[in-house]
Design an enzyme around this catalytic site. Structure first.
Site, PDB file in Angstrom:
ATOM      1  N   CYS A 137       0.837  -1.207   0.000  1.00  0.00           N
ATOM      2  CA  CYS A 137       0.000   0.000   0.000  1.00  0.00           C
ATOM      3  C   CYS A 137       0.869   1.252   0.000  1.00  0.00           C
ATOM      4  O   CYS A 137       1.372   1.668   1.049  1.00  0.00           O
ATOM      5  CB  CYS A 137      -0.937  -0.021   1.217  1.00  0.00           C
ATOM      6  SG  CYS A 137      -2.012   1.413   1.320  1.00  0.00           S
ATOM      7  N   CYS A 140      -0.430   4.179   2.021  1.00  0.00           N
ATOM      8  CA  CYS A 140      -0.239   4.019   3.470  1.00  0.00           C
ATOM      9  C   CYS A 140       1.221   4.240   3.858  1.00  0.00           C
ATOM     10  O   CYS A 140       1.515   4.908   4.848  1.00  0.00           O
ATOM     11  CB  CYS A 140      -0.624   2.602   3.915  1.00  0.00           C
ATOM     12  SG  CYS A 140      -2.159   1.989   3.217  1.00  0.00           S
ATOM     13  N   ASP A 141       2.136   3.656   3.103  1.00  0.00           N
ATOM     14  CA  ASP A 141       3.522   3.565   3.571  1.00  0.00           C
ATOM     15  C   ASP A 141       4.520   4.395   2.760  1.00  0.00           C
ATOM     16  O   ASP A 141       5.689   4.502   3.156  1.00  0.00           O
ATOM     17  CB  ASP A 141       3.983   2.090   3.549  1.00  0.00           C
ATOM     18  CG  ASP A 141       3.153   1.233   4.501  1.00  0.00           C
ATOM     19  OD1 ASP A 141       2.652   1.792   5.490  1.00  0.00           O
ATOM     20  OD2 ASP A 141       2.999   0.034   4.255  1.00  0.00           O
TER      21      ASP A 141
END
Ligand code: FAD
Ligand code: NAP
Length: 326
Positions: A137, A140-141
């Site tokens: 992701c 997200c990261d």
């Protein structure tokens, strides 16, 4: 011994969507039951830092956030049950669902929040380095790789979008694809090829994610050329596997309509499925946003939709009973 449960609102799944539905449902007097499934707390329990869930100035931990969400749901009156839903009859209300333990659930309304799982390559080195440089992701990261080298594996829309997104943080992005042409839409391909900070490596698969250091983190990938079989090495700080997602919907096959990839279909702008009284929220129906905050928002919508549906159904039933008695 198998138990029979009755509820005004059964929620399948205990990720952000299911628990948000539970918080709203409990506060509306729906006395919800959440069946948690194999992964209590959902996908965020397998990550570490979460920096984009609103309300927290400092970085929080995914498992902690989900513990808090569960505690909040329980505090307002939700019952949590550790079980897996494995069968159902949705042809009449109350809906009847069965679980692996043998328990039966009779539910006036049903909220499905079973989420989705990223597809992984399935290498041992990949699971060993998940959260230590290997992610599925970028939204997200990606932020954790500011100014570092990153690679994306895959050739579809997701992979190309992830590569483009990562250029917000990194000036050294490499897309690695197993063939010599992409499956992604033409317009995305054009943006990718024109981007000065993205390179593409064609005809390559990952042979091994290579770690190093103490504590161990990803340092590079061994790649296999799909044409020549040659092995090469590429150093990298982050690797984003983007080879698709799989919604957890097998158990609903034959009961509810899905799209060609298995995502549950809902009416646009609501969480209503084709069966009145059955609602779907979060990643199980959303292949576009796939974020904790959007899943939580849809969980809230599902609880409001369910509560309104039941109020109307009960009002209509009471009217019919009065008419019959006259
Ligand atoms: P999920 O979280 O997938 O939960 C699904 C639930 O359904 C689970 O509890 C599971 O046990 C249950 N279930 C499934 N089948 C059954 C069944 N048959 N019976 C009973 N229960 C069942 N998003 C962000 O916003 N920020 C981030 O930083 C972030 N980081 C991430 C890091 C990783 C490694 C991953 C994988 C995802 C990340 N995401 C992040 C995405 C986010 O986790 C998801 O969008 C979100 O969890 C989706 O919530 P959900 O409730 O729809 O489903
Ligand atoms: P996808 O279209 O199925 O693409 C998956 C990619 O991963 C393919 O390029 C595939 O290679 C590759 N792949 C699969 N297994 C692999 C393996 N084991 N090793 C190496 N590579 C592997 O998945 P997606 O990109 O996640 O998209 C899913 C759906 O969502 C699609 O319908 C897509 O259009 C849609 N989507 C749309 C948007 C948008 O409209 N903006 C954004 C994201 C996703 P091959 O090409 O060789 O098969």
């Amino acid at each position: 011994m198998a138990t029979t449960h009755h509820t005004r609102m059964l929620i399948i799944g205990s990720g952000p969507a299911g628990l948000s539905a539970a918080i709203y449902g409990a506060r509306a007097g729906m006395q919800p039951i959440v069946v948690q499934g194999l992964q209590p707390g959902g996908q965020l329990t397998i990550t570490t830092d979460v920096e984009n869930y609103p309300g927290f100035r400092d970085v929080i931990q995914g498992p902690w956030l989900m513990e808090e969400m569960q505690a909040q749901a329980e505090h307002v009156g939700t019952r949590m049950i550790w079980d897996i839903i494995s069968g159902m009859d949705l042809s009449q209300r109350p809906f009847r669902l069965t679980a692996d333990s043998g328990d039966e659930f009779f539910a006036e309304t049903l909220v499905i929040a079973t989420g989705a799982q990223a597809r992984w390559l399935g290498l041992e080195s990949e699971s060993a380095l998940q959260g230590k440089g290997v992610s599925a992701c970028a939204t997200c990261d990606g932020f954790f790789y500011r100014g570092k080298k990153v690679v994306v594996i895959g050739g579809g829309n997701t992979a190309v979008e992830e590569a483009l997104y990562l250029t917000n943080h990194s000036q050294d992005v490499t897309l690695i694809h197993r063939r010599d042409s992409l499956r992604a839409e033409r317009i995305l391909q054009e943006r990718l090829f024109e981007h000065p900070h993205i390179k593409v490596l064609w005809n390559k698969t990952v042979d091994r994610f290579v770690g190093g250091g103490e504590p161990e983190v990803l340092t590079g990938l061994d790649l296999r050329d799909t044409v020549t079989g040659d092995i090469s090495h590429i150093p990298t700080d982050g690797a984003f596997v983007a080879i698709g997602h799989k919604p957890a919907t097998e158990v609903f096959a034959g009961h509810l309509p899905m799209d060609s990839e298995g995502y549950l279909l809902v009416e646009q702008g609501s969480t209503r499925t084709s069966i009145p009284g059955v609602f779907a929220a979060g990643d199980v129906t959303d292949k576009v946003y796939r974020q904790a905050v959007t899943a939580a928002g849809m969980g809230c919508m599902a609880a409001l939709d369910a509560e309104r549906y039941l109020a109307e159904a009960e009002f209509t039933a009471a009217q019919a009973a009065r008419a019959a008695a006259q």
